[in-house]
Motif scaffolding. Structure first.
Motif, PDB file in Angstrom:
ATOM      1  N   HIS A  48       0.687  -1.243   0.110  1.00  0.00           N
ATOM      2  CA  HIS A  48       0.064   0.062  -0.106  1.00  0.00           C
ATOM      3  C   HIS A  48       0.830   1.232  -0.166  1.00  0.00           C
ATOM      4  O   HIS A  48       0.345   2.287  -0.303  1.00  0.00           O
ATOM      5  CB  HIS A  48      -1.308   0.105   1.277  1.00  0.00           C
ATOM      6  N   ASN A  49       2.223   1.199   0.183  1.00  0.00           N
ATOM      7  CA  ASN A  49       2.905   2.290   0.197  1.00  0.00           C
ATOM      8  C   ASN A  49       4.249   2.054  -0.638  1.00  0.00           C
ATOM      9  O   ASN A  49       5.481   2.344  -0.395  1.00  0.00           O
ATOM     10  CB  ASN A  49       3.281   2.534   1.576  1.00  0.00           C
ATOM     11  N   THR A  50       3.832   1.603  -1.939  1.00  0.00           N
ATOM     12  CA  THR A  50       5.015   1.458  -2.779  1.00  0.00           C
ATOM     13  C   THR A  50       6.043   2.693  -3.000  1.00  0.00           C
ATOM     14  O   THR A  50       7.387   2.248  -2.898  1.00  0.00           O
ATOM     15  CB  THR A  50       4.347   1.051  -4.178  1.00  0.00           C
ATOM     16  N   GLY A  51       5.444   3.936  -3.145  1.00  0.00           N
ATOM     17  CA  GLY A  51       6.397   4.845  -3.255  1.00  0.00           C
ATOM     18  C   GLY A  51       7.208   5.174  -2.232  1.00  0.00           C
ATOM     19  O   GLY A  51       8.471   5.397  -2.332  1.00  0.00           O
ATOM     20  N   LYS A  52       6.788   4.941  -1.040  1.00  0.00           N
ATOM     21  CA  LYS A  52       7.667   5.161   0.348  1.00  0.00           C
ATOM     22  C   LYS A  52       8.749   3.926   0.149  1.00  0.00           C
ATOM     23  O   LYS A  52       9.949   4.339   0.626  1.00  0.00           O
ATOM     24  CB  LYS A  52       6.941   5.132   1.559  1.00  0.00           C
ATOM     25  N   VAL A  53       8.272   2.951  -0.097  1.00  0.00           N
ATOM     26  CA  VAL A  53       9.356   1.719   0.059  1.00  0.00           C
ATOM     27  C   VAL A  53      10.458   1.874  -1.243  1.00  0.00           C
ATOM     28  O   VAL A  53      11.579   1.854  -0.837  1.00  0.00           O
ATOM     29  CB  VAL A  53       8.720   0.434  -0.427  1.00  0.00           C
ATOM     30  N   ILE A  54      10.056   2.446  -2.416  1.00  0.00           N
ATOM     31  CA  ILE A  54      10.916   2.739  -3.333  1.00  0.00           C
ATOM     32  C   ILE A  54      12.128   3.713  -3.154  1.00  0.00           C
ATOM     33  O   ILE A  54      13.212   3.718  -2.997  1.00  0.00           O
ATOM     34  CB  ILE A  54      10.276   3.094  -4.758  1.00  0.00           C
ATOM     35  N   VAL A  55      11.544   4.825  -2.049  1.00  0.00           N
ATOM     36  CA  VAL A  55      12.353   5.856  -1.736  1.00  0.00           C
ATOM     37  C   VAL A  55      13.249   5.542  -0.710  1.00  0.00           C
ATOM     38  O   VAL A  55      14.414   5.924  -0.647  1.00  0.00           O
ATOM     39  CB  VAL A  55      11.583   7.057  -1.453  1.00  0.00           C
ATOM     40  N   GLY A  56      12.691   4.481   0.057  1.00  0.00           N
ATOM     41  CA  GLY A  56      13.604   4.426   1.151  1.00  0.00           C
ATOM     42  C   GLY A  56      14.608   3.435   0.690  1.00  0.00           C
ATOM     43  O   GLY A  56      15.875   3.510   1.200  1.00  0.00           O
ATOM     44  N   ALA A  57      14.434   2.374  -0.273  1.00  0.00           N
ATOM     45  CA  ALA A  57      15.558   1.580  -0.750  1.00  0.00           C
ATOM     46  C   ALA A  57      16.387   2.467  -1.512  1.00  0.00           C
ATOM     47  O   ALA A  57      17.434   2.073  -1.263  1.00  0.00           O
ATOM     48  CB  ALA A  57      14.674   0.641  -1.766  1.00  0.00           C
ATOM     49  N   ALA A  58      15.951   3.309  -2.203  1.00  0.00           N
ATOM     50  CA  ALA A  58      16.861   4.278  -2.915  1.00  0.00           C
ATOM     51  C   ALA A  58      17.817   4.924  -1.964  1.00  0.00           C
ATOM     52  O   ALA A  58      19.242   5.037  -2.395  1.00  0.00           O
ATOM     53  CB  ALA A  58      16.170   5.149  -3.834  1.00  0.00           C
ATOM     54  N   ALA A  59      17.525   5.683  -0.935  1.00  0.00           N
ATOM     55  CA  ALA A  59      18.073   6.291   0.048  1.00  0.00           C
ATOM     56  C   ALA A  59      19.106   5.393   0.884  1.00  0.00           C
ATOM     57  O   ALA A  59      20.199   5.721   1.156  1.00  0.00           O
ATOM     58  CB  ALA A  59      17.029   6.780   1.207  1.00  0.00           C
ATOM     59  N   THR A  60      18.571   4.132   1.158  1.00  0.00           N
ATOM     60  CA  THR A  60      19.498   3.142   1.725  1.00  0.00           C
ATOM     61  C   THR A  60      20.546   2.637   0.899  1.00  0.00           C
ATOM     62  O   THR A  60      21.643   2.674   1.299  1.00  0.00           O
ATOM     63  CB  THR A  60      18.613   2.034   2.224  1.00  0.00           C
ATOM     64  N   GLY A  61      20.256   2.285  -0.403  1.00  0.00           N
ATOM     65  CA  GLY A  61      21.504   2.275  -1.264  1.00  0.00           C
ATOM     66  C   GLY A  61      22.242   3.253  -1.454  1.00  0.00           C
ATOM     67  O   GLY A  61      23.594   2.932  -1.729  1.00  0.00           O
ATOM     68  N   VAL A  63      23.179   5.800   0.662  1.00  0.00           N
ATOM     69  CA  VAL A  63      24.022   5.669   1.992  1.00  0.00           C
ATOM     70  C   VAL A  63      25.037   4.702   2.014  1.00  0.00           C
ATOM     71  O   VAL A  63      26.162   4.813   2.295  1.00  0.00           O
ATOM     72  CB  VAL A  63      23.154   5.675   3.321  1.00  0.00           C
ATOM     73  N   LEU A  64      24.444   3.287   1.624  1.00  0.00           N
ATOM     74  CA  LEU A  64      25.577   2.429   1.900  1.00  0.00           C
ATOM     75  C   LEU A  64      26.606   2.529   0.778  1.00  0.00           C
ATOM     76  O   LEU A  64      27.789   2.073   0.799  1.00  0.00           O
ATOM     77  CB  LEU A  64      24.684   0.983   1.599  1.00  0.00           C
ATOM     78  N   GLY A  65      26.022   2.887  -0.402  1.00  0.00           N
ATOM     79  CA  GLY A  65      27.304   3.049  -1.540  1.00  0.00           C
ATOM     80  C   GLY A  65      28.419   4.258  -0.999  1.00  0.00           C
ATOM     81  O   GLY A  65      29.489   3.847  -1.288  1.00  0.00           O
ATOM     82  N   CYS A  66      27.813   5.491  -0.436  1.00  0.00           N
ATOM     83  CA  CYS A  66      28.691   6.245   0.121  1.00  0.00           C
ATOM     84  C   CYS A  66      29.610   5.661   1.225  1.00  0.00           C
ATOM     85  O   CYS A  66      30.723   6.000   1.311  1.00  0.00           O
ATOM     86  CB  CYS A  66      27.992   7.446   0.511  1.00  0.00           C
ATOM     87  N   LEU A  67      28.969   4.879   1.980  1.00  0.00           N
ATOM     88  CA  LEU A  67      29.874   4.546   3.154  1.00  0.00           C
ATOM     89  C   LEU A  67      30.748   3.521   2.591  1.00  0.00           C
ATOM     90  O   LEU A  67      31.755   3.508   3.166  1.00  0.00           O
ATOM     91  CB  LEU A  67      28.702   3.684   4.290  1.00  0.00           C
ATOM     92  N   LEU A  68      30.325   2.674   1.662  1.00  0.00           N
ATOM     93  CA  LEU A  68      31.542   1.532   0.939  1.00  0.00           C
ATOM     94  C   LEU A  68      32.327   2.198   0.152  1.00  0.00           C
ATOM     95  O   LEU A  68      33.577   1.840   0.219  1.00  0.00           O
ATOM     96  CB  LEU A  68      30.596   0.569   0.256  1.00  0.00           C
ATOM     97  N   ARG A  69      32.204   3.110  -0.552  1.00  0.00           N
ATOM     98  CA  ARG A  69      33.100   3.836  -1.368  1.00  0.00           C
ATOM     99  C   ARG A  69      34.243   4.592  -0.608  1.00  0.00           C
ATOM    100  O   ARG A  69      35.182   4.436  -0.503  1.00  0.00           O
ATOM    101  CB  ARG A  69      32.276   5.011  -2.215  1.00  0.00           C
ATOM    102  N   ARG A  70      33.659   5.176   0.669  1.00  0.00           N
ATOM    103  CA  ARG A  70      34.726   5.826   1.692  1.00  0.00           C
ATOM    104  C   ARG A  70      35.517   4.809   2.427  1.00  0.00           C
ATOM    105  O   ARG A  70      36.665   5.086   2.449  1.00  0.00           O
ATOM    106  CB  ARG A  70      33.624   6.625   2.588  1.00  0.00           C
ATOM    107  N   SER A  71      34.866   3.618   2.563  1.00  0.00           N
ATOM    108  CA  SER A  71      36.020   2.985   3.426  1.00  0.00           C
ATOM    109  C   SER A  71      36.916   2.107   2.389  1.00  0.00           C
ATOM    110  O   SER A  71      37.746   1.538   2.891  1.00  0.00           O
ATOM    111  CB  SER A  71      35.038   1.710   3.843  1.00  0.00           C
ATOM    112  N   SER A  72      36.672   2.082   1.042  1.00  0.00           N
ATOM    113  CA  SER A  72      37.363   1.378  -0.040  1.00  0.00           C
ATOM    114  C   SER A  72      38.435   2.525  -0.065  1.00  0.00           C
ATOM    115  O   SER A  72      39.680   2.095  -0.828  1.00  0.00           O
ATOM    116  CB  SER A  72      36.607   0.878  -1.097  1.00  0.00           C
ATOM    117  N   ARG A  73      38.355   3.677   0.036  1.00  0.00           N
ATOM    118  CA  ARG A  73      39.320   4.653  -0.312  1.00  0.00           C
ATOM    119  C   ARG A  73      40.573   4.498   0.813  1.00  0.00           C
ATOM    120  O   ARG A  73      41.581   5.092   0.638  1.00  0.00           O
ATOM    121  CB  ARG A  73      38.887   5.982  -0.285  1.00  0.00           C
ATOM    122  N   ARG A  74      40.282   4.150   1.926  1.00  0.00           N
ATOM    123  CA  ARG A  74      41.270   4.151   3.069  1.00  0.00           C
ATOM    124  C   ARG A  74      42.255   3.288   2.829  1.00  0.00           C
ATOM    125  O   ARG A  74      42.212   2.184   2.239  1.00  0.00           O
ATOM    126  CB  ARG A  74      40.500   3.931   4.289  1.00  0.00           C
TER     127      ARG A  74
END
Length: 74
Positions: A48-61, A63-74
């Motif tokens: 019933h809240n497909t839009g919220k799920v998609i936005v949440g999944a995109a935001a989570t992805g 943030v995780l991408g930023c964190l993983l990219r930052r940790s791989s640079r060290r």
């Protein structure tokens, strides 16, 4: 001026008690449900809240991408 702060304190206190009561009621309802009921509720909410799920999944992805990219640079 002290009357304003007194009224504000009473209002905040009342709101906090209302929030605590609703929190405890929600926790009690969760304790009474089985794992299958919780899964069904989550699935229904996501359908019933497909839009919220998609936005949440995109935001989570993102943030995780930023964190993983930052940790791989060290």
């Amino acid at each position: 001026m002290t009357q304003v702060f007194s009224n504000l304190g009473v209002t905040v206190d009342r709101r906090l008690h209302e929030f605590a009561d609703s929190y405890h009621n929600a926790c009690d309802r969760l304790k009474k449900k089985s794992l299958n009921e919780l899964y069904d509720d989550a699935r229904d909410w996501m359908q019933h809240n497909t839009g919220k799920v998609i936005v949440g999944a995109a935001a989570t992805g993102f943030v995780l991408g930023c964190l993983l990219r930052r940790s791989s640079r060290r």
